[in-house]
Design a protein around this motif. Structure first.
Motif, PDB file in Angstrom:
ATOM      1  N   THR A 140       0.690 -30.040  -9.389  1.00 34.23           N
ATOM      2  CA  THR A 140      -0.340 -30.627 -10.387  1.00 34.23           C
ATOM      3  C   THR A 140      -1.258 -29.777  -9.889  1.00 34.23           C
ATOM      4  O   THR A 140      -2.517 -28.902 -10.972  1.00 34.23           O
ATOM      5  CB  THR A 140      -0.854 -31.760 -10.082  1.00 34.23           C
ATOM      6  OG1 THR A 140       0.302 -32.483 -10.940  1.00 34.23           O
ATOM      7  CG2 THR A 140      -1.640 -32.187 -11.733  1.00 34.23           C
ATOM      8  N   ARG A 141      -1.445 -28.749  -8.651  1.00 36.58           N
ATOM      9  CA  ARG A 141      -2.844 -28.775  -7.964  1.00 36.58           C
ATOM     10  C   ARG A 141      -2.652 -27.035  -8.140  1.00 36.58           C
ATOM     11  O   ARG A 141      -3.900 -26.000  -8.684  1.00 36.58           O
ATOM     12  CB  ARG A 141      -2.836 -28.508  -7.022  1.00 36.58           C
ATOM     13  CG  ARG A 141      -3.564 -30.249  -6.044  1.00 36.58           C
ATOM     14  CD  ARG A 141      -4.630 -29.574  -5.025  1.00 36.58           C
ATOM     15  NE  ARG A 141      -3.387 -29.404  -4.150  1.00 36.58           N
ATOM     16  CZ  ARG A 141      -2.021 -30.448  -3.287  1.00 36.58           C
ATOM     17  NH1 ARG A 141      -2.115 -31.311  -3.958  1.00 36.58           N
ATOM     18  NH2 ARG A 141      -1.273 -30.140  -2.300  1.00 36.58           N
ATOM     19  N   LEU A 142      -1.373 -26.581  -8.727  1.00 41.02           N
ATOM     20  CA  LEU A 142      -1.322 -25.240  -9.363  1.00 41.02           C
ATOM     21  C   LEU A 142      -0.816 -24.723 -10.867  1.00 41.02           C
ATOM     22  O   LEU A 142      -0.795 -23.876 -11.256  1.00 41.02           O
ATOM     23  CB  LEU A 142       0.636 -24.644  -8.426  1.00 41.02           C
ATOM     24  CG  LEU A 142       0.809 -25.170  -6.291  1.00 41.02           C
ATOM     25  CD1 LEU A 142       1.617 -24.390  -6.747  1.00 41.02           C
ATOM     26  CD2 LEU A 142      -0.740 -23.924  -6.223  1.00 41.02           C
ATOM     27  N   ASN A 143      -1.168 -25.839 -11.204  1.00 41.45           N
ATOM     28  CA  ASN A 143      -1.334 -25.891 -12.883  1.00 41.45           C
ATOM     29  C   ASN A 143       0.148 -25.218 -13.439  1.00 41.45           C
ATOM     30  O   ASN A 143      -0.459 -24.909 -14.028  1.00 41.45           O
ATOM     31  CB  ASN A 143      -2.623 -24.935 -13.339  1.00 41.45           C
ATOM     32  CG  ASN A 143      -3.389 -25.409 -12.923  1.00 41.45           C
ATOM     33  OD1 ASN A 143      -4.041 -26.414 -13.134  1.00 41.45           O
ATOM     34  ND2 ASN A 143      -4.877 -24.822 -13.059  1.00 41.45           N
ATOM     35  N   THR A 144       1.131 -25.817 -13.138  1.00 43.31           N
ATOM     36  CA  THR A 144       2.598 -25.028 -13.169  1.00 43.31           C
ATOM     37  C   THR A 144       2.774 -25.421 -14.597  1.00 43.31           C
ATOM     38  O   THR A 144       2.181 -26.660 -14.911  1.00 43.31           O
ATOM     39  CB  THR A 144       3.851 -25.473 -12.685  1.00 43.31           C
ATOM     40  OG1 THR A 144       3.410 -25.480 -11.007  1.00 43.31           O
ATOM     41  CG2 THR A 144       4.741 -25.626 -12.420  1.00 43.31           C
ATOM     42  N   VAL A 145       3.308 -24.357 -15.282  1.00 45.84           N
ATOM     43  CA  VAL A 145       3.816 -24.392 -16.702  1.00 45.84           C
ATOM     44  C   VAL A 145       4.680 -25.368 -16.831  1.00 45.84           C
ATOM     45  O   VAL A 145       5.706 -25.403 -16.272  1.00 45.84           O
ATOM     46  CB  VAL A 145       3.844 -22.924 -17.134  1.00 45.84           C
ATOM     47  CG1 VAL A 145       3.873 -22.907 -18.795  1.00 45.84           C
ATOM     48  CG2 VAL A 145       1.943 -22.495 -17.489  1.00 45.84           C
ATOM     49  N   TYR A 146       4.713 -25.874 -17.775  1.00 47.55           N
ATOM     50  CA  TYR A 146       5.990 -27.302 -18.115  1.00 47.55           C
ATOM     51  C   TYR A 146       7.332 -25.945 -19.491  1.00 47.55           C
ATOM     52  O   TYR A 146       6.432 -25.392 -20.203  1.00 47.55           O
ATOM     53  CB  TYR A 146       5.423 -28.252 -18.675  1.00 47.55           C
ATOM     54  CG  TYR A 146       4.400 -29.520 -18.126  1.00 47.55           C
ATOM     55  CD1 TYR A 146       5.824 -30.498 -17.299  1.00 47.55           C
ATOM     56  CD2 TYR A 146       3.604 -29.178 -17.488  1.00 47.55           C
ATOM     57  CE1 TYR A 146       4.945 -31.126 -15.909  1.00 47.55           C
ATOM     58  CE2 TYR A 146       3.014 -29.699 -16.788  1.00 47.55           C
ATOM     59  CZ  TYR A 146       3.789 -31.234 -15.929  1.00 47.55           C
ATOM     60  OH  TYR A 146       3.041 -32.185 -15.562  1.00 47.55           O
TER      61      TYR A 146
ATOM     62  N   ALA B 104      -7.353 -20.062 -10.695  1.00 48.92           N
ATOM     63  CA  ALA B 104      -5.688 -20.898 -10.799  1.00 48.92           C
ATOM     64  C   ALA B 104      -5.057 -20.089 -11.068  1.00 48.92           C
ATOM     65  O   ALA B 104      -4.017 -20.056 -10.913  1.00 48.92           O
ATOM     66  CB  ALA B 104      -6.423 -21.801 -11.977  1.00 48.92           C
ATOM     67  N   SER B 105      -4.868 -18.934 -11.698  1.00 49.70           N
ATOM     68  CA  SER B 105      -3.776 -18.144 -11.955  1.00 49.70           C
ATOM     69  C   SER B 105      -3.928 -17.400 -11.072  1.00 49.70           C
ATOM     70  O   SER B 105      -2.828 -16.500 -11.399  1.00 49.70           O
ATOM     71  CB  SER B 105      -4.863 -17.072 -13.652  1.00 49.70           C
ATOM     72  OG  SER B 105      -5.897 -16.117 -12.406  1.00 49.70           O
TER      73      SER B 105
END
Length: 284
Positions: free
Chosen positions: A57-63, A11-12
């Motif tokens: 969401t699939r990219l685990n984007t930071v909020y 994911a990173s």
């Protein structure tokens, strides 16, 4: 044995969100209420399609989700946040002032790319009209308006509506970078002279501020000099003492201004006297 974990993507190492959409102003969004259109135009957030949310969401984007918008035809860029994921697939809806900064027309393709920005500490704005100075508390009004923004970019012309009137502010400077986020930050703001203010008035205002900060001024014929001239008696008789110094109309030397007592406390009276000690060292 085979290790299936070696085939799983990290994911990173996932690529950043980078998608091209057709851009439209919020007024072109179907089924949008008038209040919603006004809120979007008065802020710095956009509408993206639902497919963008699934991708992020699939990219685990930071909020919070922040984006860089680029119009490759003109080379213009800006930054923004996202308000909702309710746009039609393949389209994105922007505030009108953001479309103008990008030099984009209705349907112009723009690239939306995920971004990570530092937290803002300072921002300098330039009002485009002198009418902005008529607002009583400019900083309070700006603080309230920036709650609808997610980012600030140097060179952007943002639009803020106050009392049913639109004020345009040019972002001249931001710290610590040329693009910053204004979400949950302690932001210090300042204003440059309005763009329509004549240069002579700008110079005069700066000169007055510099003169006020000086402790020494040059005396001329119109300079007020205290405690000069002749005294008057209450019984009407002529004063026989030597007259006090008269102001010299040709004086051009420096006049030292008084030094205020910075330790003064309200409600106290201070009587300053000079005492001459006696020969035995006792003062009276």
């Amino acid at each position: 044995m085979f290790s299936f974990g070696m085939f799983m993507p990290d994911a990173s190492s996932a690529p950043p969100f980078n998608v091209s959409y057709q851009s439209f102003s919020i007024s072109m969004m179907p089924n949008a209420e008038d209040k919603l259109r006004r809120d979007v135009d008065n802020g710095g957030k956009i509408f993206l399609p639902a497919s963008a949310l699934h991708h992020l969401t699939r990219l685990n984007t930071v909020y919070p989700m922040l984006f860089k918008l680029t119009n490759h035809k003109t080379g213009r860029q800006t930054h923004c946040g996202v308000l909702e994921f309710e746009a039609d697939d393949g389209n994105c809806y922007l505030p009108y002032w953001m479309m103008r900064n990008l030099l984009a027309e209705e349907g112009t393709p723009i690239t939306v790319e995920s971004a990570s920005l530092p937290v803002a500490t300072f921002a300098l704005f330039q009002p485009q009209t002198s009418e902005f100075q008529e607002i009583t508390d400019q900083r309070a009004m700006l603080e309230q308006a920036l709650r609808h923004f997610a980012c600030l970019t140097v060179g952007d012309m943002i639009g803020i509506r106050y009392n049913e009137k639109l004020y345009e502010l040019l972002v001249l400077e931001t710290r610590p970078a040329n693009a910053v986020t204004v979400i949950e930050c302690d932001l210090h703001t300042d204003f440059a002279p309005p763009a329509d203010l004549p240069l002579s008035e700008v110079v005069n205002n700066e000169t007055v501020e510099e003169d006020d900060s000086q402790d020494v001024v040059v005396a001329d014929s119109n300079t007020f000099v205290p405690f000069v001239g002749n005294g008057n008696r209450l019984d009407g008789k002529t004063v026989t003492s030597t007259p006090m110094l008269q102001p010299n109309s040709n004086a051009t030397g420096p006049v030292r201004r008084g030094i205020p007592d910075y330790d003064y406390e309200v409600g106290t009276l201070i009587f300053s006297r000079n005492f001459k000690p006696r020969s035995n060292g006792v003062t009276k």
